[in-house]
Design a protein around this motif. Structure first.
Motif, PDB file in Angstrom:
ATOM      1  N   THR A   1       0.843  -1.195   0.000  1.00 38.23           N
ATOM      2  CA  THR A   1       0.000   0.000   0.000  1.00 38.23           C
ATOM      3  C   THR A   1       0.881   1.249   0.000  1.00 38.23           C
ATOM      4  OG1 THR A   1      -1.705  -1.157   1.261  1.00 38.23           O
ATOM      5  CG2 THR A   1      -1.775   1.248   1.284  1.00 38.23           C
ATOM      6  N   ILE A   2       0.525   2.206  -0.804  1.00 34.80           N
ATOM      7  CA  ILE A   2       1.255   3.480  -0.823  1.00 34.80           C
ATOM      8  C   ILE A   2       0.404   4.519  -0.109  1.00 34.80           C
ATOM      9  CG2 ILE A   2       2.247   5.313  -2.227  1.00 34.80           C
ATOM     10  CD1 ILE A   2       2.791   3.179  -4.379  1.00 34.80           C
ATOM     11  N   LEU A   3       0.922   4.983   1.020  1.00 35.95           N
ATOM     12  CA  LEU A   3       0.245   6.006   1.804  1.00 35.95           C
ATOM     13  C   LEU A   3       0.530   7.381   1.221  1.00 35.95           C
ATOM     14  CD1 LEU A   3       1.399   4.596   5.243  1.00 35.95           C
ATOM     15  CD2 LEU A   3      -0.937   4.508   4.370  1.00 35.95           C
ATOM     16  N   ASP A   4      -0.326   8.334   1.546  1.00 33.04           N
ATOM     17  CA  ASP A   4      -0.038   9.716   1.153  1.00 33.04           C
ATOM     18  C   ASP A   4       1.139  10.248   1.952  1.00 33.04           C
ATOM     19  OD1 ASP A   4      -2.072  10.013  -0.787  1.00 33.04           O
ATOM     20  OD2 ASP A   4      -3.546  10.329   0.802  1.00 33.04           O
TER      21      ASP A   4
ATOM     22  N   ILE B   1      -3.122  16.680  12.073  1.00 30.35           N
ATOM     23  CA  ILE B   1      -4.345  17.488  12.028  1.00 30.35           C
ATOM     24  C   ILE B   1      -4.367  18.332  10.757  1.00 30.35           C
ATOM     25  CG2 ILE B   1      -5.570  19.398  13.146  1.00 30.35           C
ATOM     26  CD1 ILE B   1      -4.501  18.173  15.848  1.00 30.35           C
ATOM     27  N   LYS B   2      -3.228  18.918  10.410  1.00 29.90           N
ATOM     28  CA  LYS B   2      -3.161  19.753   9.210  1.00 29.90           C
ATOM     29  C   LYS B   2      -3.369  18.927   7.938  1.00 29.90           C
ATOM     30  CE  LYS B   2      -2.862  23.560  11.304  1.00 29.90           C
ATOM     31  NZ  LYS B   2      -3.999  24.498  11.203  1.00 29.90           N
ATOM     32  N   LEU B   3      -2.888  17.684   7.912  1.00 30.20           N
ATOM     33  CA  LEU B   3      -3.169  16.812   6.770  1.00 30.20           C
ATOM     34  C   LEU B   3      -4.669  16.569   6.645  1.00 30.20           C
ATOM     35  CD1 LEU B   3      -0.349  14.099   6.994  1.00 30.20           C
ATOM     36  CD2 LEU B   3      -0.583  15.884   5.257  1.00 30.20           C
ATOM     37  N   LYS B   4      -5.311  16.259   7.768  1.00 31.71           N
ATOM     38  CA  LYS B   4      -6.750  15.995   7.749  1.00 31.71           C
ATOM     39  C   LYS B   4      -7.544  17.229   7.322  1.00 31.71           C
ATOM     40  CE  LYS B   4      -8.360  12.804  10.510  1.00 31.71           C
ATOM     41  NZ  LYS B   4      -8.788  11.969  11.611  1.00 31.71           N
ATOM     42  N   GLU B   5      -7.094  18.415   7.729  1.00 31.98           N
ATOM     43  CA  GLU B   5      -7.764  19.649   7.308  1.00 31.98           C
ATOM     44  C   GLU B   5      -7.723  19.804   5.792  1.00 31.98           C
ATOM     45  OE1 GLU B   5      -5.952  22.949   9.301  1.00 31.98           O
ATOM     46  OE2 GLU B   5      -7.028  22.570  11.172  1.00 31.98           O
ATOM     47  N   ARG B   6      -6.711  19.224   5.159  1.00 33.95           N
ATOM     48  CA  ARG B   6      -6.568  19.300   3.699  1.00 33.95           C
ATOM     49  C   ARG B   6      -7.143  18.060   3.011  1.00 33.95           C
ATOM     50  NH1 ARG B   6      -3.410  22.297   6.362  1.00 33.95           N
ATOM     51  NH2 ARG B   6      -2.485  24.203   5.592  1.00 33.95           N
ATOM     52  N   ASN B   7      -7.977  17.344   3.773  1.00 34.78           N
ATOM     53  CA  ASN B   7      -8.662  16.146   3.289  1.00 34.78           C
ATOM     54  C   ASN B   7      -7.697  15.033   2.881  1.00 34.78           C
ATOM     55  OD1 ASN B   7     -11.124  14.850   3.010  1.00 34.78           O
ATOM     56  ND2 ASN B   7     -11.246  15.286   0.823  1.00 34.78           N
ATOM     57  N   ILE B   8      -6.577  14.960   3.587  1.00 30.84           N
ATOM     58  CA  ILE B   8      -5.622  13.869   3.394  1.00 30.84           C
ATOM     59  C   ILE B   8      -5.752  12.961   4.611  1.00 30.84           C
ATOM     60  CG2 ILE B   8      -3.181  13.250   3.160  1.00 30.84           C
ATOM     61  CD1 ILE B   8      -2.781  16.096   1.932  1.00 30.84           C
ATOM     62  N   HIS B   9      -6.279  11.774   4.393  1.00 33.23           N
ATOM     63  CA  HIS B   9      -6.576  10.862   5.499  1.00 33.23           C
ATOM     64  C   HIS B   9      -5.824   9.541   5.412  1.00 33.23           C
ATOM     65  CE1 HIS B   9      -9.840  13.452   6.898  1.00 33.23           C
ATOM     66  NE2 HIS B   9     -10.090  13.639   5.617  1.00 33.23           N
ATOM     67  N   HIS B  10      -5.108   9.334   4.317  1.00 31.31           N
ATOM     68  CA  HIS B  10      -4.405   8.073   4.103  1.00 31.31           C
ATOM     69  C   HIS B  10      -2.946   8.232   4.538  1.00 31.31           C
ATOM     70  CE1 HIS B  10      -4.218   4.080   2.530  1.00 31.31           C
ATOM     71  NE2 HIS B  10      -3.310   4.371   1.629  1.00 31.31           N
ATOM     72  N   PHE B  11      -2.764   8.299   5.868  1.00 28.78           N
ATOM     73  CA  PHE B  11      -1.428   8.496   6.429  1.00 28.78           C
ATOM     74  C   PHE B  11      -1.317   7.743   7.746  1.00 28.78           C
ATOM     75  CE2 PHE B  11      -3.945  11.817   8.404  1.00 28.78           C
ATOM     76  CZ  PHE B  11      -3.509  11.812   9.724  1.00 28.78           C
TER      77      PHE B  11
ATOM     78  N   GLY C   1      10.903  -5.574  11.431  1.00 28.99           N
ATOM     79  CA  GLY C   1      10.789  -5.958  10.029  1.00 28.99           C
ATOM     80  C   GLY C   1       9.640  -5.317   9.271  1.00 28.99           C
ATOM     81  N   GLY C   2       8.865  -4.449   9.906  1.00 25.39           N
ATOM     82  CA  GLY C   2       7.754  -3.800   9.216  1.00 25.39           C
ATOM     83  C   GLY C   2       8.236  -2.846   8.145  1.00 25.39           C
ATOM     84  N   LYS C   3       7.439  -2.726   7.084  1.00 27.13           N
ATOM     85  CA  LYS C   3       7.777  -1.827   5.978  1.00 27.13           C
ATOM     86  C   LYS C   3       6.533  -1.063   5.556  1.00 27.13           C
ATOM     87  CE  LYS C   3      11.424  -4.807   4.230  1.00 27.13           C
ATOM     88  NZ  LYS C   3      11.893  -5.617   3.112  1.00 27.13           N
TER      89      LYS C   3
END
Length: 139
Positions: free
Chosen positions: A4-7, A22-32, A124-126
């Motif tokens: 999966t590629i996150l924003d 919070i600032k990402l969410k204000e800009r409608n970016i939720h995939h993080f 080992g998470g990526k």
């Protein structure tokens, strides 16, 4: 999940990391995600619990402009009150659900062909993301 590629990935869940989320969410970016090496949010306010630990800046100046700490009557808040404030704001803006605890970032690499960051964490998470925001603070 490495497929999966996150924003965005934010490293650290102290005041800076929470604000960035919070600032990402204000800009409608939720995939993080917020990757936090410890098992709780709060950064320096989580880690420094010594007797007398408090903010040496008036809380009106230290709190987020969009999330006033006016309900606190003291000018200078103690460590627990500042940590409570960070938790309250994180819950109010639904940032907590984006945090992955125990995720110590061990490496970053940028793939120039795909313009994607590859993030390796302890155990080992990526993860993969278009942007990485460092909010690791001073500790």
């Amino acid at each position: 999940d490495a497929t999966t590629i996150l924003d965005a990935i934010i490293i650290g869940s102290g005041l800076g990391g929470i604000c960035q989320a919070i600032k990402l969410k204000e800009r409608n970016i939720h995939h993080f995600l917020i990757l936090e090496k410890e098992n709780d949010l709060g950064g320096t306010w989580r880690d420094n619990t010594y007797l007398g630990a408090e903010c040496d800046v008036p809380i009106a100046l230290y709190s987020y402009s969009f999330a006033s700490a006016d309900r606190h009557y003291e000018t200078f808040l103690g460590q627990k009150a500042v940590l409570d404030y960070i938790r309250e704001v994180s819950d109010k803006y639904r940032v907590t659900e984006h945090i992955r605890y125990g995720a110590n970032v061990e490496g970053l690499s940028f793939d120039e062909d795909s313009c994607i960051w590859n993030v390796r964490v302890s155990g080992g998470g990526k993860y993969r993301a278009r942007f990485v925001i460092s909010a690791v603070g001073q500790l």
